[in-house]
Design a protein around this motif. Structure first.
Motif, short mmCIF file in Angstrom:
data_model
loop_
_atom_site.label_atom_id
_atom_site.label_comp_id
_atom_site.label_asym_id
_atom_site.label_seq_id
_atom_site.Cartn_x
_atom_site.Cartn_y
_atom_site.Cartn_z
N TRP A 137 0.82 -1.21 0.00
CA TRP A 137 0.00 0.00 0.00
C TRP A 137 0.85 1.26 0.00
N LEU A 138 2.00 1.21 0.67
CA LEU A 138 2.91 2.35 0.64
C LEU A 138 3.43 2.57 -0.78
N ARG A 162 1.99 1.70 -3.56
CA ARG A 162 0.89 2.22 -4.38
C ARG A 162 0.67 3.71 -4.13
N ALA A 163 0.70 4.10 -2.86
CA ALA A 163 0.48 5.51 -2.54
C ALA A 163 1.59 6.38 -3.12
N LEU A 164 2.82 5.91 -3.04
CA LEU A 164 3.94 6.68 -3.58
C LEU A 164 3.83 6.83 -5.09
N VAL A 165 3.48 5.75 -5.79
CA VAL A 165 3.38 5.82 -7.25
C VAL A 165 2.23 6.74 -7.66
N VAL A 166 1.11 6.65 -6.97
CA VAL A 166 -0.04 7.52 -7.29
C VAL A 166 0.32 8.99 -7.04
N ALA A 167 0.98 9.27 -5.92
CA ALA A 167 1.37 10.65 -5.62
C ALA A 167 2.35 11.17 -6.67
N ALA A 168 3.33 10.33 -7.06
CA ALA A 168 4.30 10.76 -8.06
C ALA A 168 3.63 10.98 -9.41
N ALA A 169 2.63 10.16 -9.74
CA ALA A 169 1.92 10.34 -11.01
C ALA A 169 1.19 11.68 -11.04
N LEU A 187 11.03 8.69 -11.07
CA LEU A 187 12.17 7.92 -10.58
C LEU A 187 12.54 8.28 -9.15
N GLN A 188 12.16 9.48 -8.70
CA GLN A 188 12.48 9.89 -7.34
C GLN A 188 11.77 9.03 -6.29
N VAL A 189 10.70 8.36 -6.71
CA VAL A 189 9.93 7.54 -5.77
C VAL A 189 10.78 6.41 -5.20
N ARG A 190 11.74 5.93 -5.99
CA ARG A 190 12.50 4.76 -5.54
C ARG A 190 13.27 5.04 -4.25
N ARG A 191 13.54 6.30 -3.96
CA ARG A 191 14.24 6.64 -2.72
C ARG A 191 13.42 6.27 -1.48
N ALA A 222 9.38 -3.90 -2.51
CA ALA A 222 8.21 -3.26 -3.13
C ALA A 222 7.95 -3.85 -4.50
N PRO A 223 6.68 -3.91 -4.94
CA PRO A 223 6.37 -4.56 -6.20
C PRO A 223 6.75 -3.75 -7.44
N VAL A 224 7.15 -2.50 -7.30
CA VAL A 224 7.50 -1.66 -8.44
C VAL A 224 8.99 -1.34 -8.37
N GLY A 225 9.73 -1.70 -9.42
CA GLY A 225 11.15 -1.42 -9.47
C GLY A 225 11.45 -0.21 -10.33
N VAL A 226 12.74 0.01 -10.57
CA VAL A 226 13.18 1.15 -11.38
C VAL A 226 12.59 1.07 -12.78
N HIS A 227 12.59 -0.13 -13.37
CA HIS A 227 12.04 -0.29 -14.73
C HIS A 227 10.60 0.16 -14.79
N GLY A 228 9.80 -0.29 -13.82
CA GLY A 228 8.39 0.09 -13.82
C GLY A 228 8.17 1.57 -13.63
N LEU A 229 8.98 2.20 -12.77
CA LEU A 229 8.85 3.64 -12.54
C LEU A 229 9.20 4.43 -13.80
N LEU A 230 10.25 4.02 -14.50
CA LEU A 230 10.65 4.71 -15.73
C LEU A 230 9.58 4.56 -16.82
N VAL A 231 9.04 3.37 -16.96
CA VAL A 231 7.98 3.14 -17.95
C VAL A 231 6.75 3.98 -17.62
N ALA A 232 6.35 3.93 -16.35
CA ALA A 232 5.17 4.70 -15.94
C ALA A 232 5.39 6.19 -16.13
N GLY A 233 6.57 6.68 -15.74
CA GLY A 233 6.84 8.11 -15.87
C GLY A 233 6.89 8.56 -17.31
#
Length: 447
Positions: free
Chosen positions: A21-22, A24-31, A147-151, A157-168
């Motif tokens: 859930w953390l 998910r919240a981080l990815v949603v906030a970054a989006a 990409l800053q979310v990874r910090r 966590a279920p989302v790695g650097v690859h997923g963050l870059l693709v999503a961003g």
């Protein structure tokens, strides 16, 4: 085999996983932040274009001074402070996804510092009237923010650097074009070569959320208005096929020119001068763009958004040979070395090719041929036919032309493949050449 979990047990286990859930919240906030940043970038870019238009209204010769000065200043700042911000931005994100790019090297291509630099430098190019788009830069900008979310991600966590870059990266396209579906397809077609299965739903949610932020800011209207085209019939078959082939040839040549110009391996006098005196070369490119813009009564300046909208809505005529002039202005702008995208200029070139074919056929099926020209040239230049088809369909509300747009995108793509290698994949390979040869040469991370 293990018995399936009960619904109560499944819900309890889902809610108990705080790391999930953390994340998910981080990815949603970054989006949301990425979407808002692209909206702000859009405003800044349009404001810069508006200032250039006001300057041009004061004196017709003003671009002869302003455009070369802007090109030289932007290239100098790029080379001095943010070399990774040069070019479109899409190749940088694609290069970052390669396995040979490690944690310490990622900042060469995508970072928060490069995102900020990209916003300022691209807007500076539009302030000088250069022929560039903001959609490609939006990919690198949003990826850098995401990409800053990874910090802050917990371990496992279920989302790695690859997923963050693709999503961003895809969120940048969705927010820039106001096309969430186009962003999803861009992620699938260009970025997500090996997506993480567990996080694919979350990645798509982030892309759509960033697109919804743009919709909230700009409204739910089509980006280029609504194209008023009748249901396509057999009378569109031959003109559409001719247009698809022409757009494919033009897009393939455009892609090949960009690759040759940006490779740094050409032996022509211009490329050698570019290698020796990059800032002076950029000023010369700016002067060439200024001359082209003046010849076309200002139509070739900027992203081409206004010219495309005029053609789509049938509100006016373009100068003669506008497609050729916009083609040259966009190529020269990219060659100069400024941070510059090609999506919006490509749509303007394609719309002009469709407009010219329609005029050749005495105005027959003009709205439909303009839409087909847009999708054909974009598909050929980027060699991403599905992304091109969906983006154009969403931007002109062209759902009545779905099959025609798909067919045109595919034919143009096949023609372009015979002329040029894939543009972004090739440019991403050039980006990888910037990797240091040994660990001692690694720069400190700009993040």
């Amino acid at each position: 085999m293990r018995a399936p979990r009960s619904m109560k047990e499944a819900i309890r286990q889902e809610l108990a996983d705080w790391k999930l859930w953390l994340a998910r919240a981080l990815v949603v906030a970054a989006a949301v932040v990425a979407g808002l940043t692209v909206v702000g970038f859009t405003w800044l870019a349009e404001t810069a274009s508006g200032y250039f238009s006001a300057l041009r209204a004061l004196a017709w010769w003003a671009p002869l001074l302003a455009t070369p000065a802007a090109a030289a200043a932007v290239v100098w700042c790029t080379r001095r402070f943010a070399a990774g911000a040069a070019g479109s931005g899409i190749p940088q994100v694609m290069a970052t996804l390669e396995k040979e790019v490690g944690e310490s090297e990622r900042g060469l291509f995508v970072s928060l510092r490069l995102s900020i630099a990209k916003i300022l430098l691209t807007s500076g190019g539009l302030l000088g009237g250069l022929s560039l788009g903001r959609e490609g830069p939006s990919v690198q900008i949003a990826a850098g923010i995401m990409l800053q979310v990874r910090r802050f991600m917990p371990s496992g966590a279920p989302v790695g650097v690859h997923g963050l870059l693709v999503a961003g990266g895809a969120a940048g396209i969705a927010a820039a074009f106001n096309t969430p579906l186009g962003g999803v397809m861009f992620a699938i077609e260009e970025l997500a070569r090996a997506p993480e299965r567990r996080s694919s739903g979350l990645i798509i949610a982030a892309i759509v959320l960033a697109g919804l932020v743009a919709v909230s800011a700009h409204g739910n209207g089509a980006y280029f208005g609504v194209i008023h085209a009748p249901a396509p019939g057999l009378d569109l078959l031959l003109p559409g096929l001719l247009l698809a082939v022409l757009a494919g040839i033009a897009g393939g040549v455009f892609s090949r020119l960009l690759i040759a110009s940006l490779s740094g391996q050409s032996l022509d006098p211009f490329s050698r001068f570019r290698a020796r005196r990059p800032v002076l070369f950029a000023a010369g490119c700016g002067l060439a763009v200024a001359v082209i813009g003046i010849v076309t009564a200002g139509a070739a300046f900027g992203s081409g958004y206004g010219a495309t909208r005029v053609m789509v809505e049938g509100a006016g005529a373009m100068p003669p040979a506008y497609a050729l002039f916009k083609f040259l202005a966009t190529w020269i702008t990219s060659w100069s070395g400024v941070p510059a995208g090609i999506f919006a200029p490509s749509l303007a070139i394609g719309a002009a090719i469709g407009n010219d074919v329609a005029l050749l056929l005495y105005g027959m099926q003009m709205p439909a041929l303009i839409a087909l020209g847009m999708v054909g040239f974009l598909s050929a230049a980027t060699q991403a036919p599905l992304t091109a088809f969906i983006i154009v369909m969403e931007m002109v509300d062209g759902h009545a032309m779905v099959l025609s747009l798909m067919a045109c995108a595919l034919v143009s793509y096949l023609v372009a493949r015979a002329i040029s290698p894939p543009l972004y994949a090739t440019l991403a390979g050039f980006q990888l050449a910037r990797l240091p040869a040994s660990p001692e040469e690694l720069p400190r991370s700009p993040e």
